[in-house]
Design an enzyme around this catalytic site. Structure first.
Site, PDB file in Angstrom:
ATOM      1  N   ARG A 126      24.623  -5.350  53.901  1.00  0.00           N
ATOM      2  CA  ARG A 126      25.332  -5.584  52.640  1.00  0.00           C
ATOM      3  C   ARG A 126      24.473  -6.454  51.744  1.00  0.00           C
ATOM      4  NH1 ARG A 126      30.010  -8.547  55.502  1.00  0.00           N
ATOM      5  NH2 ARG A 126      28.137  -9.051  56.680  1.00  0.00           N
ATOM      6  N   GLU A 127      24.481  -6.181  50.455  1.00  0.00           N
ATOM      7  CA  GLU A 127      23.785  -7.072  49.532  1.00  0.00           C
ATOM      8  C   GLU A 127      24.468  -8.435  49.634  1.00  0.00           C
ATOM      9  OE1 GLU A 127      22.840  -5.710  45.583  1.00  0.00           O
ATOM     10  OE2 GLU A 127      22.736  -3.647  46.279  1.00  0.00           O
ATOM     11  N   GLU A 146      20.815   2.031  58.092  1.00  0.00           N
ATOM     12  CA  GLU A 146      21.130   0.583  58.069  1.00  0.00           C
ATOM     13  C   GLU A 146      22.545   0.370  57.541  1.00  0.00           C
ATOM     14  OE1 GLU A 146      21.581  -0.743  54.940  1.00  0.00           O
ATOM     15  OE2 GLU A 146      21.012   1.126  53.945  1.00  0.00           O
ATOM     16  N   CYS A 174      25.583   1.537  46.842  1.00  0.00           N
ATOM     17  CA  CYS A 174      25.873   2.432  47.975  1.00  0.00           C
ATOM     18  C   CYS A 174      27.183   3.213  47.856  1.00  0.00           C
ATOM     19  CB  CYS A 174      25.883   1.628  49.272  1.00  0.00           C
ATOM     20  SG  CYS A 174      24.254   1.055  49.710  1.00  0.00           S
ATOM     21  N   ASN A 212      30.268   4.445  55.168  1.00  0.00           N
ATOM     22  CA  ASN A 212      30.483   4.014  53.779  1.00  0.00           C
ATOM     23  C   ASN A 212      31.699   4.702  53.159  1.00  0.00           C
ATOM     24  OD1 ASN A 212      28.467   2.186  53.752  1.00  0.00           O
ATOM     25  ND2 ASN A 212      27.048   3.354  52.502  1.00  0.00           N
ATOM     26  N   LYS A 222      26.128   7.238  58.864  1.00  0.00           N
ATOM     27  CA  LYS A 222      25.967   6.330  57.722  1.00  0.00           C
ATOM     28  C   LYS A 222      26.920   6.702  56.581  1.00  0.00           C
ATOM     29  CE  LYS A 222      24.365   3.627  54.598  1.00  0.00           C
ATOM     30  NZ  LYS A 222      23.668   2.408  54.428  1.00  0.00           N
TER      31      LYS A 222
HETATM   32  C1  UDX Z   1      27.931  -1.600  51.424  1.00  0.00           C
HETATM   33  C2  UDX Z   1      28.253  -1.546  52.918  1.00  0.00           C
HETATM   34  O1  UDX Z   1      29.159  -2.613  53.248  1.00  0.00           O
HETATM   35  C3  UDX Z   1      26.990  -1.633  53.739  1.00  0.00           C
HETATM   36  O2  UDX Z   1      27.299  -1.498  55.129  1.00  0.00           O
HETATM   37  C4  UDX Z   1      26.046  -0.501  53.310  1.00  0.00           C
HETATM   38  O3  UDX Z   1      24.840  -0.557  54.020  1.00  0.00           O
HETATM   39  C5  UDX Z   1      25.772  -0.582  51.812  1.00  0.00           C
HETATM   40  O4  UDX Z   1      27.021  -0.566  51.098  1.00  0.00           O
HETATM   41  P1  UDX Z   1      27.359  -3.525  49.658  1.00  0.00           P
HETATM   42  O5  UDX Z   1      27.383  -2.445  48.630  1.00  0.00           O
HETATM   43  O6  UDX Z   1      26.231  -4.487  49.641  1.00  0.00           O
HETATM   44  O7  UDX Z   1      27.380  -2.889  51.144  1.00  0.00           O
HETATM   45  O8  UDX Z   1      28.669  -4.412  49.481  1.00  0.00           O
HETATM   46  P2  UDX Z   1      30.119  -4.526  50.123  1.00  0.00           P
HETATM   47  O9  UDX Z   1      30.337  -5.930  50.515  1.00  0.00           O
HETATM   48  O10 UDX Z   1      30.384  -3.497  51.129  1.00  0.00           O
HETATM   49  O11 UDX Z   1      31.024  -4.265  48.833  1.00  0.00           O
HETATM   50  C6  UDX Z   1      30.940  -3.055  48.076  1.00  0.00           C
HETATM   51  C7  UDX Z   1      31.919  -3.091  46.935  1.00  0.00           C
HETATM   52  O12 UDX Z   1      33.257  -3.032  47.417  1.00  0.00           O
HETATM   53  C8  UDX Z   1      31.861  -4.356  46.077  1.00  0.00           C
HETATM   54  O13 UDX Z   1      32.003  -4.004  44.718  1.00  0.00           O
HETATM   55  C9  UDX Z   1      33.039  -5.176  46.548  1.00  0.00           C
HETATM   56  O14 UDX Z   1      33.529  -6.040  45.566  1.00  0.00           O
HETATM   57  C10 UDX Z   1      34.052  -4.063  46.851  1.00  0.00           C
HETATM   58  N1  UDX Z   1      35.065  -4.460  47.841  1.00  0.00           N
HETATM   59  C11 UDX Z   1      34.706  -4.755  49.119  1.00  0.00           C
HETATM   60  C12 UDX Z   1      36.406  -4.472  47.460  1.00  0.00           C
HETATM   61  O15 UDX Z   1      36.749  -4.184  46.308  1.00  0.00           O
HETATM   62  N2  UDX Z   1      37.343  -4.798  48.398  1.00  0.00           N
HETATM   63  C13 UDX Z   1      37.019  -5.107  49.676  1.00  0.00           C
HETATM   64  O16 UDX Z   1      37.949  -5.389  50.465  1.00  0.00           O
HETATM   65  C14 UDX Z   1      35.661  -5.084  50.048  1.00  0.00           C
END
Ligand code: UDX
Length: 447
Positions: A156-157, A153, A268, A215, A211
């Protein structure tokens, strides 16, 4: 097709409720009986926007049924999705014990019921795991015709439901029996009938690797832009936001995941990058770029605390407000949140720390206890403080005006580590510092 879910955590519950909302018969099981009891009453055990409503509806419509035993679930389903957690071991390698535990229980249920649904691995697992699960179930259930597919999957949270209902891609990994891949493909084509969602069929190992690569690449983008941010910050008049905007216009680079900040957190990226490093090392390859991504991210929160210490020299007894504790907006999740090393460092340096987060306060109380003051609003949090650090990009914080800081703080110094504010506007009213923004010459320290 009737679908079962083993593991009703963030991924399992969000996906199950989203499927049920599309009139698919879904059955859910989790070995945490307290969680099952909450879910059976339509209550989500964590915060995820729009999931609460969806769950209530799908439980009352009867499309989402809770099972209290695995046999009950196995008997009623055509495909069973494994969505249990895959945490890190202390050395960063993946801990597959919950996945193999679920596989053992499935094998036992298959042995008892003599019914063998297709097994679909949704949990993020290192390449080769689906194959191991298949061998384990065949050996333990005494059935030869077990099909194990991989179906990672990308949710995103904070937008899990939307992401499940509108994915950018569906990946189905299947090794031997392509009939099962066709079955799953037909299921997803039916689910997304109005949308054109690409569906890729691969081997299970390739699906598992997709996957991790996904990530790891996104994490690399973030550590890359954070590195550039740290350089920009040391150049008078230079701003990483403009640099990111410009490079994002190159179609070979793209604009997303180039927001500089205090580092990535969550359940993740940190775990998956470490697991891929460890997996690669176990195959005798040293993935230097991934180790740098991980190290850059581990150090990035200390760019924020270093900035505070540069401003104050000694932060002992300095009153500091921290706005945002969750690892990102729209979640109450603090797993690997950068707020943890940052707040802990401020406390170690004897600062007086006040904190506020719109949703993560209960979880934060378990982590910081009595060492910080928990506040009920952003304004209460900044009140009387000498420094305010923004750590999560909640919409609520974006509504704050520079005048709010000027009026409520005893000394209005704002550190924007998530780049939520309009820097030129803030610089006119408060002492403003931001990750990736070199101080303009005329910053007025006497504001
Ligand atoms: C992530 C992946 O996006 C998702 O596809 C996977 O299934 C699970 O991991 P998630 O952890 O929910 O999802 O959040 P995401 O929005 O990707 O952000 C992860 C972290 O990166 C957060 O701490 C966010 O603040 C940080 N981030 C994200 C940045 O610092 N800069 C960015 O440009 C984007």
């Amino acid at each position: 097709m009737k679908i079962g879910f083993i593991g009703l955590g963030f991924v399992g519950l969000s996906t199950a409720a989203a499927f049920a909302s599309k009139d698919i018969k879904v059955f859910g099981y989790d070995n945490d009986s307290k969680k099952l009891e909450l879910i059976s009453r339509g209550l989500v055990p964590f915060y995820e926007p729009s999931l609460q409503d969806l769950l209530k509806k799908s439980i009352s419509s009867g499309f989402f049924k809770i099972c209290y035993s695995l046999e009950e679930l196995i008997l009623q389903t055509d495909a069973v999705f494994i969505a249990v957690g895959t945490p890190s071991n202390n050395d960063g390698s993946i801990n597959l014990s919950y996945v193999f535990g679920a596989a053992e229980s499935i094998a036992e249920a298959i042995r008892k019921t003599r019914h063998a649904p297709t097994i679909v691995v949704k949990s993020t697992v290192t390449p080769g795991t689906a194959k191991q699960i298949k061998q384990l179930i065949i050996a333990s259930a005494g059935e030869d015709h077990i099909s194990v597919c991989s179906n990672p999957e990308f949710l995103r949270e904070g937008s899990a439901v939307q992401d499940t209902l509108n994915p950018h891609l569906v990946v189905i990994g299947c090794d031997d029996d392509f009939g099962q891949a066709t079955l799953l493909k037909a299921f997803y084509e039916g689910l997304y009938s109005e949308k054109k969602i690409p569906i890729m069929i691969t081997t299970t190992s390739t699906a598992e690797m997709i996957k991790y690569t996904n990530n790891a690449f996104l994490a690399t983008k973030i550590s890359f832009i954070n590195t550039i941010a740290n350089i920009c910050q040391r150049i008078e008049g230079c701003d990483v936001e403009t640099v990111a905007q410009a490079i994002g216009m190159d179609p070979r680079i793209g604009p997303l995941f180039l927001r500089a900040g205090a580092g990535y957190g969550g359940s993740c990226f940190p775990k998956d990058v470490k697991a891929l490093i460890s997996f690669s090392e176990s195959r005798r390859y040293n993935p230097l770029i991934l180790s740098s991504v991980d190290t850059t991210n581990r150090l990035q929160p200390f760019e924020v605390t270093a900035l505070v210490e540069k401003i104050f020299r000694n932060i002992s007894r300095i009153k500091i407000a921290v706005l945002g504790l969750a690892f990102k907006k729209d979640t109450d999740d603090l797993r690997e949140a950068v707020s943890i090393p940052i707040v802990n460092t401020l406390i170690d340096r004897e600062a007086i720390v006040r904190v506020y987060d719109p949703k993560a306060m209960t979880n934060a109380k378990g982590i910081f206890g009595a060492r910080v003051t928990f506040c009920n609003s952003a304004l209460e949090c900044i009140s009387g403080t000498e420094c305010c650090i923004i750590l999560t990009d909640w919409e609520e914080f974006k509504q704050l005006r520079p005048e709010d800081f000027k009026k409520n703080m005893s000394r209005p110094i704002v550190i924007d580590s998530r780049r939520v504010f309009d820097a030129p506007k803030f610089e006119k009213v408060v002492e403003f510092h931001a990750i990736g923004r070199g101080q303009p010459k005329a910053q007025n320290k006497n504001l």
